[in-house]
Structure formats: C-alpha cells, structure tokens
Design a protein around this motif. Structure first.
Motif, short mmCIF file in Angstrom:
data_model
loop_
_atom_site.label_atom_id
_atom_site.label_comp_id
_atom_site.label_asym_id
_atom_site.label_seq_id
_atom_site.Cartn_x
_atom_site.Cartn_y
_atom_site.Cartn_z
N THR A 21 0.78 -1.05 -0.27
CA THR A 21 -0.10 0.32 -0.17
C THR A 21 0.91 1.36 -0.26
O THR A 21 1.44 1.25 0.08
N GLN A 22 0.35 2.30 -0.65
CA GLN A 22 0.95 3.55 -0.10
C GLN A 22 1.37 4.11 1.36
O GLN A 22 2.07 4.86 0.95
N ASP A 23 0.56 3.96 1.98
CA ASP A 23 0.06 3.55 3.37
C ASP A 23 1.64 2.95 3.97
O ASP A 23 0.67 2.07 4.21
N SER A 24 2.63 3.04 4.38
CA SER A 24 2.82 2.71 5.18
C SER A 24 2.08 2.56 6.28
O SER A 24 2.69 0.59 6.71
N ALA A 25 2.15 2.18 6.97
CA ALA A 25 1.55 2.17 8.21
C ALA A 25 -0.48 1.05 7.96
O ALA A 25 -1.18 0.19 8.85
N VAL A 26 0.13 0.57 6.16
CA VAL A 26 -1.59 0.26 5.70
C VAL A 26 -3.16 0.24 6.89
O VAL A 26 -3.75 -0.54 7.16
N ASN A 27 -3.18 1.94 7.30
CA ASN A 27 -4.51 1.90 7.87
C ASN A 27 -4.81 2.59 6.69
O ASN A 27 -6.55 2.22 7.15
N LYS A 28 -4.58 3.01 5.65
CA LYS A 28 -5.79 3.64 4.77
C LYS A 28 -5.20 2.26 3.50
O LYS A 28 -4.22 1.33 3.60
N VAL A 29 -6.30 2.62 2.03
CA VAL A 29 -6.11 1.92 1.35
C VAL A 29 -6.15 2.63 -0.17
O VAL A 29 -7.48 3.71 -0.09
N GLN A 30 -5.33 2.44 -1.28
CA GLN A 30 -6.44 3.13 -2.79
C GLN A 30 -7.41 2.50 -3.37
O GLN A 30 -7.35 1.52 -3.03
#
Length: 472
Positions: A459-468
């Motif tokens: 994922t773009q979000d390194s914490a994988v709290n958000k997804v595109q």
C-alpha cells in the motif's frame, strides 16, 4: 568465474565504473565486504562480456546452465526471480491478451499484468480447510478455464507453492499445448527439482515452455540471482529483448558469477546435496510431530489433483492447534530463541531447509518449538484459519492500477474496488490485488493479520491503515 580470475591477474588500471575502483575508494565498504569481493565488482567490458547481449563468457556460462537444467537456453537474471516471472508473462502476452493463472501467485506475476496490460483468468486454487492453506490448481478447473477462454495465450503454474504443494504439472502442460497455449512455470522454490529424483518433476522435464528458477533460494547463489529457462520454440532473441526492458544494464558480476559457481556445484554434486536436504527435513518433520500440537505435513496430503505431489524438502508446520498463529510462533522464535525462519502466516510457519543446513540447527529448532508449546500454548478458540480468500475481480490489474484513486481508511473501503496491493510479506501472495473488490472476508483477514503482527506491504500508506480505492 574463470574470466573474472583472469581479469584479476591482469592488474588492469581501472578508468571505468564502479567508482570505488576495486574497493580502494571506499575503505569502510572494503573492510565490511572484503577486498576479494570488491575486486570483482566490475563493469561490463570485452573480456567479461555483457549481460544485455552476451557473446562470449556469459554466453558460455548460460549454455552450461541450460545443459544442467535440461533447457534449450538459460538466461542469467540479476533482478531476482521477480524479473524472470515478469519476463515470462511479457514474452507470452501482449496488452489485452489473456493468461490463465492461479490466484495464489506471487505479486511479481500480477505486477507483470500491470506492466504488460495482459488480462488474468484466475483459477482459484484448492483449499485445505484443516491447515488453512491454498493448494495447487485442479486439472478440471484448468480445463474449464481453457474451454471458456480458448483465446488465452498461456497458462502459468506454481511449482511448488511456498508450502511445497505441486499441481499435476505434466497433465496441465500437455492440456495447454493441445490448445496452442504456452506453459509458464514459477519455480522460485523448485531449483532442487532439477537435481533429485526424490522430488516432484521440474518444468523443463515435462516440456513446459518457460520457467523462472530462484537459484538463490535452494540453489545456493547470492540473493537476487536467478535463472529464466526457455524450451521448445520460444524465441531466445525475443525473450532477451523482453528481459532487457526491465533488467539493469549494469549486471552485477558478483551475482552473475554466483550463478555460474552454484550451477557447477549443483551439476557436480546436486543429487547428493539434495538427498541430504531431504533427510534433514524428514528428520525435523518427524521430531516436530512427536512434540504434539504441531503438524509438520508432507506427502500424506497428496490427493491426486490439487495436491498432486509434495516437495519433501519443505518444512511447513501448522501451529493453530497450540493456539498460536504462525506469525506469533515466527516472532517468538526470532525474539526469544534467535532463530530466523522463512515466514509465518495466519496458521503456519515455514522453516526453509537447504544446502547450508546441519542437524545441529534443526535440533535447536525442534527444541525451541517444544519449549514454545510448553510456555505459550493456549486454547485455539477464535483463531482465524482461512489462508486464501476467493477474490472478486472487477477490473484488469493494469486498468485498476492506473485509474484515478483516493486513499480511504480500510473499513471505509468495503464494497469498493482496490487500485493497489495488500499482502503479507513473505510470502508475497496478494490478499488484494488491483481491480478486486474489498469484501467483508478480505477486510477481516487484513485486520486479523495486522493484529497478529504480519508484515503487510503493497500500500501507499506504510502503516496500512488506508487503502487506495478507485474514484467513483
């Protein structure tokens, strides 16, 4: 290797790259890696050939590798087996053309679809509910996919899966060839299949057209070095052109020579080496199963279809019956016992046994697993066991990856189409791939994997709290 040794003996004055000039310009690096290593970190030149267009020593080394692996030609790959898998797919399929493949492929295969614009026809692998692992492809399911997609250009097969499971490679190859399709085989974990009659058959031995082989995994070469094998009527010149689209023009001679040296080692001693590996894995498997609670599985799983064969060098261990997720056992082994295994997922761990292992290390692993059971075992109620979730594919990967997208919190993505990957690494098999719907089962799996400590990537979000997700 011989060409590099000749070059070292010539005492050439280097006015070329790399700029460390055989280690003299970067003493800290030389002290760390060693002068012998830095003196052969050289650039392509006439006496050493050129990986992009080999005409002498690399060409000869590749011919020796092809002979050792029973292929018509072998390409040395220095961008990893990822590059080899992508080159296979891009050789077989152009934009808009179909390729039949299992959905439990490594991300490199789906990345190849993003790059090429090829369209996947996914065959859902079988599932072992007890172990929570995905299996191979059923021959009937492949036949159905071919029947429904007679215009597909190729079939891609895992041989073996990360867990050691093999499909009926020979029958699928013959079936695909009868319908004019190429057979591409991801043999990232199957180098040893070429040097032992105690393992499942290799891609080249059953007549497959191309195979990507991770020499650095079970073959003993340096990390990132790999082979791409071609067979039958696949054009060597065209494959080289495809490889050169993505592979570096500055091929590392450390990696290239490690392929050459490791090929020689396996050609001369491979059968004895892998007999030892088989014996070590079997010894550990028997000892682990004596502990109780764990299940180190093997050939007893064979069912003639989705588990047509099993790679007995793979030490795959089911952990859920002691109330621990595989990733939890993985973390405890590393943090408390200084034992680094290959991976842990929701229900299993994999200890990779290969040519450098000894009985002593395996005894230490067995002892640690026994102690972990004694110290940490608990009731398994509430443990998630499913390892593979059937995807809901809405768009081809390339279309979804490049579509206009926006980040949303994971739970708000429910019912929307993902434009990126979400996966646990290793093993690098996507939970979500571009173009797939975020379903409740997918969301539950991701959240559970995060809770248990799996290393999520993609994922773009390194914490994988958000997804595109794709904008509506």
């Amino acid at each position: 290797m011989e060409a590099l040794n000749r070059y070292k003996a010539m005492r050439v004055v280097p006015f070329d790259v790399p700029g460390h000039k055989r280690g003299k310009g970067n003493r800290e690096l030389t002290d760390f890696l060693g002068e012998r290593c830095l003196t052969v970190d050289v650039n392509s030149m006439k006496p050493l050939d050129n990986l992009c267009h080999p005409v002498s020593v690399i060409k000869e080394a590749e011919a020796l590798a092809a002979d050792a692996f029973g292929a018509r030609h072998a390409f040395f790959m220095v961008n990893g087996t990822t590059s080899a898998v992508q080159s296979m797919v891009m050789t077989a399929c152009k934009r808009g053309e179909k390729i039949i493949m299992p959905r439990n492929v490594h991300r490199s295969a789906i990345n190849a679809l993003v790059l090429s614009g090829a369209v996947p026809v996914y065959v859902n692998p079988g599932m072992n509910r007890q172990l929570g692992i995905s299996l191979g492809m059923s021959l009937d399911d492949v036949a159905q996919a071919i029947h429904e997609n007679p215009d597909a250009k190729a079939v891609l097969i895992n041989n073996p899966t990360y867990y050691g499971v093999c499909s009926n490679l020979k029958a699928i190859t013959e079936l695909a060839h009868r319908h004019g399709m190429l057979v591409l085989v991801d043999e990232a974990h199957g180098t040893h299949f070429y040097f032992s009659d105690k393992t499942p058959p290799s891609a080249m031995s059953v007549g497959a057209d191309m195979a990507a082989v991770s020499m650095h995994k079970s073959g003993g070469s340096l990390t990132q070095s790999s082979l791409l094998l071609v067979n039958n009527q696949v054009s060597e010149g065209y494959v080289r052109q495809i490889i050169n689209l993505t592979q570096t023009t500055s091929g590392s001679y450390l990696l290239i020579s490690s392929l050459d040296i490791s090929r020689r080692n396996l050609a001369l001693r491979g059968e004895a080496i892998f007999q030892k590996v088989i014996d070590l894995a079997q010894y550990a498997r028997e000892e682990i199963n004596k502990i109780g609670g764990y299940y180190a599985f093997s050939k007893e799983l064979i069912n003639g279809d989705t588990i047509y064969d099993f790679d007995v060098t793979k030490l795959s261990i089911h952990t859920l019956d002691i109330g621990l997720a595989g990733i939890e056992v993985y973390d405890i082994l590393r943090d408390d016992y200084d034992i680094q295994i290959e991976f842990g997922d929701i229900g299993n761990v994999l200890a990779y046994v290969s040519i450098g292992d000894r009985v002593l290390e395996l005894e230490r692993l067995v002892s640690a697993l026994s102690e972990i059971k004694r110290r940490y075992a608990k009731d398994k109620t509430g443990m998630l066991s499913q390892e593979y979730i059937r995807p809901t594919v809405v768009l081809p990967p390339q279309e979804a990856f490049y579509a206009a997208s926006e980040p949303v919190p994971l739970e708000q993505g429910l019912g929307r189409i993902c434009s990126e990957f979400v996966m646990c690494y290793p093993p690098g098999i996507p939970i979500l791939a571009p173009g797939e719907e975020i379903t409740p089962a997918v969301l539950e799996y991701i959240q559970y994997a995060k809770e248990k400590g799996c290393f999520l990537t993609g994922t773009q979000d390194s914490a994988v709290n958000k997804v595109q997700i794709i904008k509506e």
